[in-house]
Design an enzyme around this catalytic site. Structure first.
Site, PDB file in Angstrom:
ATOM      1  N   ASN A  12      22.995  -3.301 -19.465  1.00 22.25           N
ATOM      2  CA  ASN A  12      21.723  -2.883 -18.858  1.00 22.25           C
ATOM      3  C   ASN A  12      21.496  -3.735 -17.611  1.00 22.25           C
ATOM      4  O   ASN A  12      21.163  -4.905 -17.712  1.00 22.25           O
ATOM      5  CB  ASN A  12      20.599  -3.101 -19.883  1.00 22.25           C
ATOM      6  CG  ASN A  12      19.215  -2.863 -19.288  1.00 22.25           C
ATOM      7  OD1 ASN A  12      19.084  -2.286 -18.202  1.00 22.25           O
ATOM      8  ND2 ASN A  12      18.190  -3.319 -19.994  1.00 22.25           N
ATOM      9  N   LYS A  14      19.192  -3.495 -15.479  1.00 26.67           N
ATOM     10  CA  LYS A  14      17.769  -3.608 -15.118  1.00 26.67           C
ATOM     11  C   LYS A  14      17.600  -3.306 -13.614  1.00 26.67           C
ATOM     12  O   LYS A  14      18.320  -2.456 -13.099  1.00 26.67           O
ATOM     13  CB  LYS A  14      17.232  -4.984 -15.496  1.00 26.67           C
ATOM     14  CG  LYS A  14      17.583  -5.357 -16.935  1.00 26.67           C
ATOM     15  CD  LYS A  14      16.819  -6.535 -17.434  1.00 26.67           C
ATOM     16  CE  LYS A  14      17.358  -6.964 -18.783  1.00 26.67           C
ATOM     17  NZ  LYS A  14      16.493  -7.857 -19.500  1.00 26.67           N
ATOM     18  N   HIS A 104      12.827   0.077 -24.239  1.00 29.06           N
ATOM     19  CA  HIS A 104      13.168  -1.329 -23.955  1.00 29.06           C
ATOM     20  C   HIS A 104      11.876  -2.147 -23.952  1.00 29.06           C
ATOM     21  O   HIS A 104      10.825  -1.667 -23.509  1.00 29.06           O
ATOM     22  CB  HIS A 104      13.882  -1.433 -22.608  1.00 29.06           C
ATOM     23  CG  HIS A 104      14.500  -2.783 -22.397  1.00 29.06           C
ATOM     24  ND1 HIS A 104      13.761  -3.862 -21.991  1.00 29.06           N
ATOM     25  CD2 HIS A 104      15.761  -3.228 -22.576  1.00 29.06           C
ATOM     26  CE1 HIS A 104      14.556  -4.929 -21.919  1.00 29.06           C
ATOM     27  NE2 HIS A 104      15.778  -4.571 -22.279  1.00 29.06           N
ATOM     28  N   GLU A 106      10.836  -4.338 -22.063  1.00 33.43           N
ATOM     29  CA  GLU A 106      10.196  -4.491 -20.747  1.00 33.43           C
ATOM     30  C   GLU A 106       9.377  -3.248 -20.394  1.00 33.43           C
ATOM     31  O   GLU A 106       8.358  -3.342 -19.712  1.00 33.43           O
ATOM     32  CB  GLU A 106      11.266  -4.801 -19.688  1.00 33.43           C
ATOM     33  CG  GLU A 106      11.783  -6.234 -19.863  1.00 33.43           C
ATOM     34  CD  GLU A 106      13.205  -6.470 -19.409  1.00 33.43           C
ATOM     35  OE1 GLU A 106      13.772  -5.630 -18.694  1.00 33.43           O
ATOM     36  OE2 GLU A 106      13.760  -7.521 -19.799  1.00 33.43           O
ATOM     37  N   GLU A 174      16.691  -5.688 -30.527  1.00 34.52           N
ATOM     38  CA  GLU A 174      16.550  -6.691 -29.477  1.00 34.52           C
ATOM     39  C   GLU A 174      15.290  -7.514 -29.720  1.00 34.52           C
ATOM     40  O   GLU A 174      14.185  -7.089 -29.327  1.00 34.52           O
ATOM     41  CB  GLU A 174      16.429  -6.008 -28.118  1.00 34.52           C
ATOM     42  CG  GLU A 174      17.634  -5.196 -27.717  1.00 34.52           C
ATOM     43  CD  GLU A 174      17.794  -5.178 -26.214  1.00 34.52           C
ATOM     44  OE1 GLU A 174      18.840  -5.600 -25.744  1.00 34.52           O
ATOM     45  OE2 GLU A 174      16.853  -4.780 -25.512  1.00 34.52           O
ATOM     46  N   GLY A 180      16.832 -12.503 -22.349  1.00 30.89           N
ATOM     47  CA  GLY A 180      16.810 -13.306 -21.125  1.00 30.89           C
ATOM     48  C   GLY A 180      16.420 -14.752 -21.332  1.00 30.89           C
ATOM     49  O   GLY A 180      16.195 -15.474 -20.355  1.00 30.89           O
ATOM     50  N   SER A 220      20.401 -12.224 -25.138  1.00 28.94           N
ATOM     51  CA  SER A 220      21.199 -13.404 -24.769  1.00 28.94           C
ATOM     52  C   SER A 220      22.614 -13.361 -25.324  1.00 28.94           C
ATOM     53  O   SER A 220      23.172 -14.392 -25.712  1.00 28.94           O
ATOM     54  CB  SER A 220      20.469 -14.692 -25.183  1.00 28.94           C
ATOM     55  OG  SER A 220      19.251 -14.803 -24.456  1.00 28.94           O
ATOM     56  N   GLY A 241      22.090  -7.718 -21.121  1.00 31.66           N
ATOM     57  CA  GLY A 241      21.342  -7.704 -19.864  1.00 31.66           C
ATOM     58  C   GLY A 241      22.017  -8.610 -18.843  1.00 31.66           C
ATOM     59  O   GLY A 241      22.975  -8.232 -18.174  1.00 31.66           O
ATOM     60  N   GLY A 242      21.535  -9.846 -18.746  1.00 31.95           N
ATOM     61  CA  GLY A 242      21.997 -10.783 -17.716  1.00 31.95           C
ATOM     62  C   GLY A 242      23.510 -10.899 -17.614  1.00 31.95           C
ATOM     63  O   GLY A 242      24.077 -10.856 -16.509  1.00 31.95           O
TER      64      GLY A 242
HETATM   65  C1  PEP Z   1      18.215  -6.715 -22.432  1.00 34.43           C
HETATM   66  O1  PEP Z   1      17.401  -6.787 -21.527  1.00 34.43           O
HETATM   67  O2  PEP Z   1      18.394  -5.641 -23.039  1.00 34.43           O
HETATM   68  C2  PEP Z   1      18.943  -7.925 -22.795  1.00 34.43           C
HETATM   69  C3  PEP Z   1      19.521  -7.971 -23.959  1.00 34.43           C
HETATM   70  O3  PEP Z   1      18.933  -8.950 -21.883  1.00 34.43           O
HETATM   71  P1  PEP Z   1      19.743 -10.333 -21.974  1.00 34.43           P
HETATM   72  O4  PEP Z   1      21.158  -9.996 -22.403  1.00 34.43           O
HETATM   73  O5  PEP Z   1      19.695 -10.887 -20.595  1.00 34.43           O
HETATM   74  O6  PEP Z   1      19.068 -11.178 -22.976  1.00 34.43           O
END
Ligand code: PEP
Length: 262
Positions: A12, A14, A104, A106, A174, A180, A220, A241-242
């Site tokens: 993802n 973002k 999600h 966010e 999640e 994050g 993470s 994500g990141g």
């Molecule tokens: C996400 O936003 O779906 C996510 C899992 O982010 P991160 O891997 O950065 O924690």
């Protein structure tokens, strides 16, 4: 008989990487994995770029025959009409999107998406032949008050209302506090909640759907911890994500079989 579920590693992005940056990123990722022969179908790779990148990434995947699945990060509950700024599932399907993320944290936090809106988005995705990646998870306050599973289980119960037994869905657990933050859930917690989410799928859609549907962990995930999650029987992959924005890190996550010795 148990159904073998193909692990799914979903990136993802973002609101990162514009359409030009996306080209370089996808080419580098493909190269990193092609060299290591990790695109042989033992793991499915999904990319979830911003809307404005989708056409560019679709064209590149087609032209270079790159076997990554394409997904969007959100969709409208509506199919067409006077809804300024919204994106229809029909448009995503025309761009060869296979998946769309819904719910999600966010979106829930910054766009006030309720469980009912998420459920309407699940229906919109399914109407257009898109597989919804349904995100659920507890905040740190929820964790303290109710434990890890109560909130995600409740969210998924609502999201699956009216979904038929043969629908293709993916669920992503999640924990909001893990997104994050650099602080992932423990593999034990991920397993416990993913197993409960699979029970929700069984309750709503039946045992066959529960056995074939993939349940992911997200929060993470890095190259250094992916193996510990993938060892768990009810974790079928990761929503990343990141770490999905860094070619070498994401490629290493996709090559997780190496870490678990499969
Ligand atoms: C996400 O936003 O779906 C996510 C899992 O982010 P991160 O891997 O950065 O924690």
């Amino acid at each position: 008989m148990a159904v073998a579920r193909v692990p799914f590693i979903a990136g993802n992005w973002k609101m990162n990487l514009d359409h030009q940056q996306a080209i370089a990123f996808v080419q580098k990722l493909h190269w990193a994995l092609k060299e290591a022969k990790h695109l042989d179908g033992t793991v499915e790779v999904g990319l979830f770029p911003p809307f404005t990148d989708l056409r560019t990434v679709q064209t590149l995947l087609d032209a270079d025959k790159i076997p990554f699945a394409l997904g969007a990060q959100d969709l409208s509950t509506k199919d067409s009409g006077a809804y300024t700024g919204e994106i229809s599932g029909a448009f995503l399907k025309r761009l060869n999107c296979a998946y769309v993320i819904v719910g999600h944290s966010e979106r829930r936090e910054y766009h006030a998406e309720t469980d009912e809106i998420v459920a309407a988005k699940v229906q919109a995705a399914l109407r257009h032949g898109l597989v919804p990646v349904i995100c659920v998870g507890e905040t740190s306050e929820d964790l303290e008050k109710f434990g890890a599973s109560a909130v995600p289980v409740g969210q998924l119960e609502v999201a699956l209302e009216g979904v038929s037994a043969d629908a293709d869905i993916v669920v992503a657990y999640e924990p909001v506090w893990a997104i994050g933050s650099g602080q992932a859930a423990t593999p034990d917690q991920a397993q416990e909640v993913c197993a409960k989410l699979r029970e929700v799928i069984a309750g709503r859609l039946g045992q066959e759907a529960a056995e074939r549907s993939r349940v992911l962990y997200g929060g993470s995930v890095k190259a250094g911890n992916i193996a510990s999650f993938m060892r768990e029987p009810d974790v079928d992959g990761a929503l990343v994500g990141g770490a999905s924005l860094v070619v070498d890190e994401f490629a290493a996550i996709i090559r997780f079989q190496k870490h678990v010795g499969v």
